[in-house]
Scaffold this motif. Sequence first.
Motif, PDB file in Angstrom:
ATOM      1  N   PHE A  36      73.233 -19.418  42.340  1.00 15.94           N
ATOM      2  CA  PHE A  36      72.753 -19.087  40.993  1.00 15.94           C
ATOM      3  C   PHE A  36      73.444 -20.007  40.006  1.00 15.94           C
ATOM      4  CE2 PHE A  36      75.928 -17.110  38.208  1.00 15.94           C
ATOM      5  CZ  PHE A  36      76.974 -16.869  39.085  1.00 15.94           C
ATOM      6  N   SER A  37      72.877 -20.123  38.817  1.00 14.13           N
ATOM      7  CA  SER A  37      73.561 -20.844  37.750  1.00 14.13           C
ATOM      8  C   SER A  37      73.062 -20.370  36.395  1.00 14.13           C
ATOM      9  CB  SER A  37      73.371 -22.360  37.885  1.00 14.13           C
ATOM     10  OG  SER A  37      72.056 -22.755  37.555  1.00 14.13           O
ATOM     11  N   PHE A  38      73.847 -20.732  35.380  1.00 12.51           N
ATOM     12  CA  PHE A  38      73.425 -20.593  33.981  1.00 12.51           C
ATOM     13  C   PHE A  38      73.579 -21.971  33.353  1.00 12.51           C
ATOM     14  CE2 PHE A  38      74.351 -16.092  34.614  1.00 12.51           C
ATOM     15  CZ  PHE A  38      73.445 -15.440  33.779  1.00 12.51           C
ATOM     16  N   GLN A  39      72.498 -22.453  32.740  1.00 10.26           N
ATOM     17  CA  GLN A  39      72.562 -23.727  32.044  1.00 10.26           C
ATOM     18  C   GLN A  39      72.441 -23.490  30.552  1.00 10.26           C
ATOM     19  OE1 GLN A  39      69.651 -24.895  34.780  1.00 10.26           O
ATOM     20  NE2 GLN A  39      70.736 -26.691  35.529  1.00 10.26           N
ATOM     21  N   LYS A  40      73.457 -23.930  29.812  1.00  7.24           N
ATOM     22  CA  LYS A  40      73.378 -23.849  28.353  1.00  7.24           C
ATOM     23  C   LYS A  40      72.454 -24.964  27.902  1.00  7.24           C
ATOM     24  CE  LYS A  40      76.351 -23.733  24.270  1.00  7.24           C
ATOM     25  NZ  LYS A  40      77.761 -23.744  23.808  1.00  7.24           N
ATOM     26  N   HIS A  41      71.414 -24.594  27.148  1.00  4.67           N
ATOM     27  CA  HIS A  41      70.361 -25.560  26.814  1.00  4.67           C
ATOM     28  C   HIS A  41      70.158 -25.575  25.311  1.00  4.67           C
ATOM     29  CE1 HIS A  41      65.940 -26.941  27.714  1.00  4.67           C
ATOM     30  NE2 HIS A  41      66.626 -27.831  27.031  1.00  4.67           N
ATOM     31  N   ASP A  42      70.593 -26.676  24.712  1.00  2.00           N
ATOM     32  CA  ASP A  42      70.486 -26.827  23.266  1.00  2.00           C
ATOM     33  C   ASP A  42      69.139 -27.472  22.940  1.00  2.00           C
ATOM     34  OD1 ASP A  42      71.044 -26.932  20.600  1.00  2.00           O
ATOM     35  OD2 ASP A  42      72.532 -28.534  20.737  1.00  2.00           O
ATOM     36  N   ALA A  43      68.080 -26.692  23.096  1.00  2.00           N
ATOM     37  CA  ALA A  43      66.713 -27.181  22.837  1.00  2.00           C
ATOM     38  C   ALA A  43      66.326 -26.776  21.423  1.00  2.00           C
ATOM     39  CB  ALA A  43      65.770 -26.599  23.877  1.00  2.00           C
ATOM     40  N   SER A  44      65.035 -26.556  21.163  1.00  2.62           N
ATOM     41  CA  SER A  44      64.616 -26.171  19.802  1.00  2.62           C
ATOM     42  C   SER A  44      65.394 -24.927  19.354  1.00  2.62           C
ATOM     43  CB  SER A  44      63.109 -25.938  19.742  1.00  2.62           C
ATOM     44  OG  SER A  44      62.694 -25.108  20.791  1.00  2.62           O
ATOM     45  N   THR A  45      65.661 -24.017  20.288  1.00  3.97           N
ATOM     46  CA  THR A  45      66.636 -22.954  20.024  1.00  3.97           C
ATOM     47  C   THR A  45      67.607 -22.914  21.197  1.00  3.97           C
ATOM     48  OG1 THR A  45      65.186 -21.327  21.052  1.00  3.97           O
ATOM     49  CG2 THR A  45      65.083 -21.488  18.660  1.00  3.97           C
ATOM     50  N   LEU A  46      68.867 -22.666  20.895  1.00  2.00           N
ATOM     51  CA  LEU A  46      69.906 -22.610  21.925  1.00  2.00           C
ATOM     52  C   LEU A  46      69.687 -21.386  22.818  1.00  2.00           C
ATOM     53  CD1 LEU A  46      72.709 -23.886  22.833  1.00  2.00           C
ATOM     54  CD2 LEU A  46      73.723 -22.035  21.521  1.00  2.00           C
ATOM     55  N   HIS A  47      69.822 -21.593  24.134  1.00  2.00           N
ATOM     56  CA  HIS A  47      69.710 -20.471  25.067  1.00  2.00           C
ATOM     57  C   HIS A  47      70.440 -20.815  26.348  1.00  2.00           C
ATOM     58  CE1 HIS A  47      66.253 -23.148  25.861  1.00  2.00           C
ATOM     59  NE2 HIS A  47      66.514 -22.866  27.136  1.00  2.00           N
ATOM     60  N   TYR A  48      70.528 -19.833  27.219  1.00  2.00           N
ATOM     61  CA  TYR A  48      71.160 -20.028  28.528  1.00  2.00           C
ATOM     62  C   TYR A  48      70.097 -19.751  29.587  1.00  2.00           C
ATOM     63  CZ  TYR A  48      75.555 -20.030  26.014  1.00  2.00           C
ATOM     64  OH  TYR A  48      76.567 -20.348  25.153  1.00  2.00           O
ATOM     65  N   ASP A  49      69.831 -20.730  30.444  1.00  2.00           N
ATOM     66  CA  ASP A  49      68.830 -20.542  31.491  1.00  2.00           C
ATOM     67  C   ASP A  49      69.499 -19.980  32.739  1.00  2.00           C
ATOM     68  OD1 ASP A  49      66.243 -21.544  30.406  1.00  2.00           O
ATOM     69  OD2 ASP A  49      67.421 -23.359  30.069  1.00  2.00           O
ATOM     70  N   PHE A  50      69.100 -18.772  33.097  1.00  2.00           N
ATOM     71  CA  PHE A  50      69.630 -18.087  34.284  1.00  2.00           C
ATOM     72  C   PHE A  50      68.730 -18.464  35.452  1.00  2.00           C
ATOM     73  CE2 PHE A  50      69.980 -13.567  36.315  1.00  2.00           C
ATOM     74  CZ  PHE A  50      70.937 -14.013  37.227  1.00  2.00           C
ATOM     75  N   ARG A  51      69.310 -19.003  36.506  1.00  2.00           N
ATOM     76  CA  ARG A  51      68.522 -19.430  37.675  1.00  2.00           C
ATOM     77  C   ARG A  51      69.082 -18.821  38.945  1.00  2.00           C
ATOM     78  NH1 ARG A  51      65.449 -22.753  34.755  1.00  2.00           N
ATOM     79  NH2 ARG A  51      66.488 -24.163  33.298  1.00  2.00           N
ATOM     80  N   LEU A  52      68.158 -18.298  39.750  1.00  2.00           N
ATOM     81  CA  LEU A  52      68.508 -17.637  41.011  1.00  2.00           C
ATOM     82  C   LEU A  52      67.665 -18.238  42.123  1.00  2.00           C
ATOM     83  CD1 LEU A  52      68.316 -13.736  40.665  1.00  2.00           C
ATOM     84  CD2 LEU A  52      70.370 -15.069  41.114  1.00  2.00           C
ATOM     85  N   ALA A  53      68.330 -18.776  43.146  1.00  2.00           N
ATOM     86  CA  ALA A  53      67.573 -19.296  44.285  1.00  2.00           C
ATOM     87  C   ALA A  53      66.873 -18.142  44.983  1.00  2.00           C
ATOM     88  CB  ALA A  53      68.520 -19.999  45.259  1.00  2.00           C
ATOM     89  N   CYS A  54      65.585 -18.324  45.249  1.00  2.00           N
ATOM     90  CA  CYS A  54      64.813 -17.265  45.900  1.00  2.00           C
ATOM     91  C   CYS A  54      63.625 -17.887  46.622  1.00  2.00           C
ATOM     92  CB  CYS A  54      64.343 -16.253  44.851  1.00  2.00           C
ATOM     93  SG  CYS A  54      63.330 -14.923  45.521  1.00  2.00           S
ATOM     94  N   GLU A  55      63.673 -17.853  47.933  1.00  2.00           N
ATOM     95  CA  GLU A  55      62.576 -18.345  48.768  1.00  2.00           C
ATOM     96  C   GLU A  55      62.131 -19.760  48.404  1.00  2.00           C
ATOM     97  OE1 GLU A  55      59.587 -15.255  49.022  1.00  2.00           O
ATOM     98  OE2 GLU A  55      61.043 -13.820  49.811  1.00  2.00           O
ATOM     99  N   GLY A  56      63.098 -20.645  48.282  1.00  2.00           N
ATOM    100  CA  GLY A  56      62.783 -22.067  48.134  1.00  2.00           C
ATOM    101  C   GLY A  56      62.623 -22.595  46.728  1.00  2.00           C
ATOM    102  N   VAL A  57      62.696 -21.710  45.727  1.00  2.00           N
ATOM    103  CA  VAL A  57      62.637 -22.161  44.333  1.00  2.00           C
ATOM    104  C   VAL A  57      63.714 -21.424  43.536  1.00  2.00           C
ATOM    105  CG1 VAL A  57      60.162 -22.731  44.333  1.00  2.00           C
ATOM    106  CG2 VAL A  57      60.901 -20.409  43.699  1.00  2.00           C
ATOM    107  N   LEU A  58      63.878 -21.838  42.289  1.00  2.00           N
ATOM    108  CA  LEU A  58      64.803 -21.123  41.399  1.00  2.00           C
ATOM    109  C   LEU A  58      63.990 -20.242  40.463  1.00  2.00           C
ATOM    110  CD1 LEU A  58      67.179 -24.080  40.413  1.00  2.00           C
ATOM    111  CD2 LEU A  58      67.558 -22.332  42.185  1.00  2.00           C
TER     112      LEU A  58
END
Length: 195
Positions: A36-58
């Motif tokens: 799993f990971s969290f990516q801090k993403h300073d895009a049009s609005t700041l957010h944290y992308d939570f990603r979980l590996a599951c059956e070959g994708v995140l």
Amino acid sequence: MGKSSEKLKEYHEKRKSGKSGEPMGDKSSDVADNAFSFQKHDASTLHYDFRLACEGVLKSWSVPKGPSTDPEEKRLAIQTEDHPMDYIDFEGVIPEGEYGAGTVLLWEKGIYEFIPNKEGQSLSEAIDSGHFKVRLDGEKISGAWAMTRINEDKKEWLLVKMDDDEADARRNPVSTEPKSVKSHKTIEEIADEQD
Ligand code: MN
């Protein structure tokens, strides 16, 4: 072309120009199937992308305020398109004009354990049904976390820390531990590097 390429259709559709600099999932990946990971993403609005590996994708959610270690704090998480496995530790700058333009910092990474539910579902089935719990083992956060869908049309979920030994209402890792677990840089340093 397997099942995961079908799941990544929306991901690829949003990045057709090929100029985003993001992983395209075209290489074989050695990412753990319980990463799993969290990516801090300073895009049009700041957010944290939570990603979980599951059956070959995140499986992916955008969490505007990031995770809270306080069980009283419910954090909105909007489900986004599945991402390729090798996206899990991506860090860099997505150029202006591209989808999700802005700086990405790998804020947290680790492995997770799916907490079995009464229905005996797999993680993927539990996600589809709108509720699941995982035990995270990361560098900044750990313990059990619950995800519950609150609005299917808007893809809105709530991310909540379960009340266990790792719960701590006094901690606020999103603000006190802002640096990358990969490069140990701040988001400003990552952004500056690309200029
Ligand atoms: Mn994002």
